[in-house]
Design a protein around this motif. Structure first.
Motif, PDB file in Angstrom:
ATOM      1  N   SER A   1      86.710  72.339  70.576  1.00  0.00           N
ATOM      2  CA  SER A   1      86.737  73.580  71.335  1.00  0.00           C
ATOM      3  C   SER A   1      86.832  73.238  72.818  1.00  0.00           C
ATOM      4  O   SER A   1      86.310  72.206  73.257  1.00  0.00           O
ATOM      5  CB  SER A   1      85.488  74.428  71.069  1.00  0.00           C
TER       6      SER A   1
ATOM      7  N   LEU B   1      80.053  81.125  70.220  1.00  0.00           N
ATOM      8  CA  LEU B   1      80.919  81.693  69.191  1.00  0.00           C
ATOM      9  C   LEU B   1      81.547  80.601  68.330  1.00  0.00           C
ATOM     10  O   LEU B   1      81.946  80.851  67.183  1.00  0.00           O
ATOM     11  CB  LEU B   1      81.998  82.570  69.825  1.00  0.00           C
ATOM     12  N   HIS B   2      81.653  79.391  68.849  1.00  0.00           N
ATOM     13  CA  HIS B   2      82.283  78.310  68.078  1.00  0.00           C
ATOM     14  C   HIS B   2      81.445  77.920  66.865  1.00  0.00           C
ATOM     15  O   HIS B   2      81.974  77.926  65.745  1.00  0.00           O
ATOM     16  CB  HIS B   2      82.548  77.106  68.985  1.00  0.00           C
TER      17      HIS B   2
ATOM     18  N   ARG C   1      79.285  79.721  65.407  1.00  0.00           N
ATOM     19  CA  ARG C   1      79.260  80.883  64.507  1.00  0.00           C
ATOM     20  C   ARG C   1      80.522  80.939  63.658  1.00  0.00           C
ATOM     21  O   ARG C   1      80.467  81.271  62.466  1.00  0.00           O
ATOM     22  CB  ARG C   1      79.105  82.170  65.321  1.00  0.00           C
ATOM     23  N   GLN C   2      81.650  80.623  64.238  1.00  0.00           N
ATOM     24  CA  GLN C   2      82.892  80.604  63.469  1.00  0.00           C
ATOM     25  C   GLN C   2      82.911  79.445  62.478  1.00  0.00           C
ATOM     26  O   GLN C   2      83.344  79.609  61.335  1.00  0.00           O
ATOM     27  CB  GLN C   2      84.080  80.498  64.425  1.00  0.00           C
ATOM     28  N   HIS C   3      82.449  78.293  62.912  1.00  0.00           N
ATOM     29  CA  HIS C   3      82.460  77.123  62.030  1.00  0.00           C
ATOM     30  C   HIS C   3      81.596  77.345  60.798  1.00  0.00           C
ATOM     31  O   HIS C   3      81.961  76.940  59.685  1.00  0.00           O
ATOM     32  CB  HIS C   3      81.953  75.884  62.778  1.00  0.00           C
TER      33      HIS C   3
ATOM     34  N   ALA D   1      80.527  80.207  59.406  1.00  0.00           N
ATOM     35  CA  ALA D   1      80.580  81.581  58.899  1.00  0.00           C
ATOM     36  C   ALA D   1      80.373  81.647  57.393  1.00  0.00           C
ATOM     37  O   ALA D   1      79.811  82.625  56.879  1.00  0.00           O
ATOM     38  CB  ALA D   1      81.919  82.215  59.284  1.00  0.00           C
ATOM     39  N   THR D   2      80.782  80.608  56.654  1.00  0.00           N
ATOM     40  CA  THR D   2      80.664  80.627  55.190  1.00  0.00           C
ATOM     41  C   THR D   2      79.509  79.762  54.694  1.00  0.00           C
ATOM     42  O   THR D   2      79.312  79.656  53.482  1.00  0.00           O
ATOM     43  CB  THR D   2      81.974  80.133  54.555  1.00  0.00           C
TER      44      THR D   2
END
Length: 354
Positions: free
Chosen positions: A295, A301-302, A304-306, A308-309
């Protein structure tokens, strides 16, 4: 001062002067070697201290310091070996240090292939001139050698056949290549990728290396291969990430990396995010794995995106971007990700300090 035996003077006093001068030279060389030995020991001690502190704070700075010390040790030890060779200090010399003259040698690895070179003796005996010999065994000395990597051209031959009944042309299908309608084979593409990303060898330097072997591979050509190989490896990357985030325990961290800014003549600081799945300390037989994300900044937010699952236990430091992940997804409900705080970042209350 060196004097040829044929040019030695007959005068005893002149000979004594030559011997005294040579003794002074030998003493000076011995002092230089002793000084270098001392410096080597000092650097080795500093290196050991730094390696013990490698996983402490500012590990990136420690790594750079260790690399510089290792380079210094290489130069000093090489210079010492050169000085010993020039001065004629050989392993067979009676004045050589036995510990240095005969270093302990580990056996060469058994898994390496062996290439035998037989050296035939003379056909006649050097003592009596006889030519009738009886074999009495052999002496074997093993030397570790290196054969440089080499290019080769693989010719894919597809014999064509014609059906006698209907004149249909039949031939085998070509295997798929990593670069469609391209010249590189899978081994060459893998070698370019490993040299660039594992050995940190830029493409322009690779181009110069290959040119010495008479193979013209321009930097732009190899850059095109890397771009196409990235697309080819994307499904494998997805599978790897799915495997990492399918685990119940995860280790996460980020580290700063310098990123070039073309046209500005400087670098900016990006972030490399690392997530590790390794259950071996807990008796998990599933293979460990790691995945990376890049990034341009460190915003929350990074992660959180990584993640997410991901659902499970995250072992990380006290970075605020990670702390936000531990909040419940539903009011009153348990958090999807449980925190396993890193003890290296444990805060001690002032009342307990000292």
């Amino acid at each position: 001062m060196e004097t040829s035996p044929s040019n030695l003077p007959d005068d005893v006093d002149a000979l004594r002067a030559i011997i005294a001068a040579q003794a002074d030279q030998l003493a000076e060389q011995a002092r230089k070697l002793q000084s270098r030995d001392t410096l080597i020991d000092k650097l080795k001690a500093q290196l050991a201290v730094l390696k013990r502190a490698r996983f402490g704070s500012s590990s990136e700075k420690m790594d750079r310091a260790i690399e510089q010390l290792e380079l210094a040790l290489e130069d000093i030890e090489a210079a010492e070996a050169e000085a010993m060779a020039v001065s004629g200090v050989l392993a067979s010399s009676p004045t050589a240090d036995p510990a240095k003259a005969k270093p302990s040698r580990q056996p060469l690895p058994d898994h390496l292939p062996r290439h035998d070179v037989t050296h035939q003796a003379t056909c006649t005996c050097p003592v009596c001139g006889g030519s009738d010999f009886i074999r009495a065994g052999e002496s074997v000395s093993e030397v570790l050698d290196y054969v440089p990597a080499s290019f080769r051209v693989v010719r894919h031959i597809q014999p064509r056949f014609t059906c006698k009944g209907c004149d249909t042309q039949v031939k085998a299908e070509m295997p798929s290549l990593p670069i469609e309608r391209g010249k590189p084979g899978p081994g060459l593409v893998a070698h370019v990728l490993i040299a660039k990303y594992c050995d940190h060898l830029p493409l322009y330097r690779q181009s110069e290396i290959y040119a010495r072997e008479g193979v013209d591979l321009s930097r732009s050509t190899m850059a095109d291969w890397i771009g196409k190989a990235s697309t080819l490896l994307e499904p494998l990357l997805v599978k790897l990430r799915d495997h990492v985030f399918a685990g119940h325990r995860l280790h996460g961290d980020d580290t700063p990396v310098p990123v070039l800014e073309p046209g500005k003549g400087k670098t900016r600081t990006g972030r490399l995010w690392t997530y590790v799945r390794d259950g071996r300390p807990y008796g998990d037989a599933i293979p460990p794995a790691v995945c990376y994300f890049f990034s341009p900044d460190r915003r929350g937010l990074h992660p959180r995106q990584h993640l997410a699952t991901f659902s499970g236990v995250l072992h990380a430091d006290g970075y605020a971007g990670f702390r936000d992940l531990y909040e419940p997804h539903k009011p009153g409900g348990p958090p999807t990700i449980l925190e396993a705080a890193c003890w290296a970042h444990l805060w001690t209350p002032p009342t307990l300090q000292g």
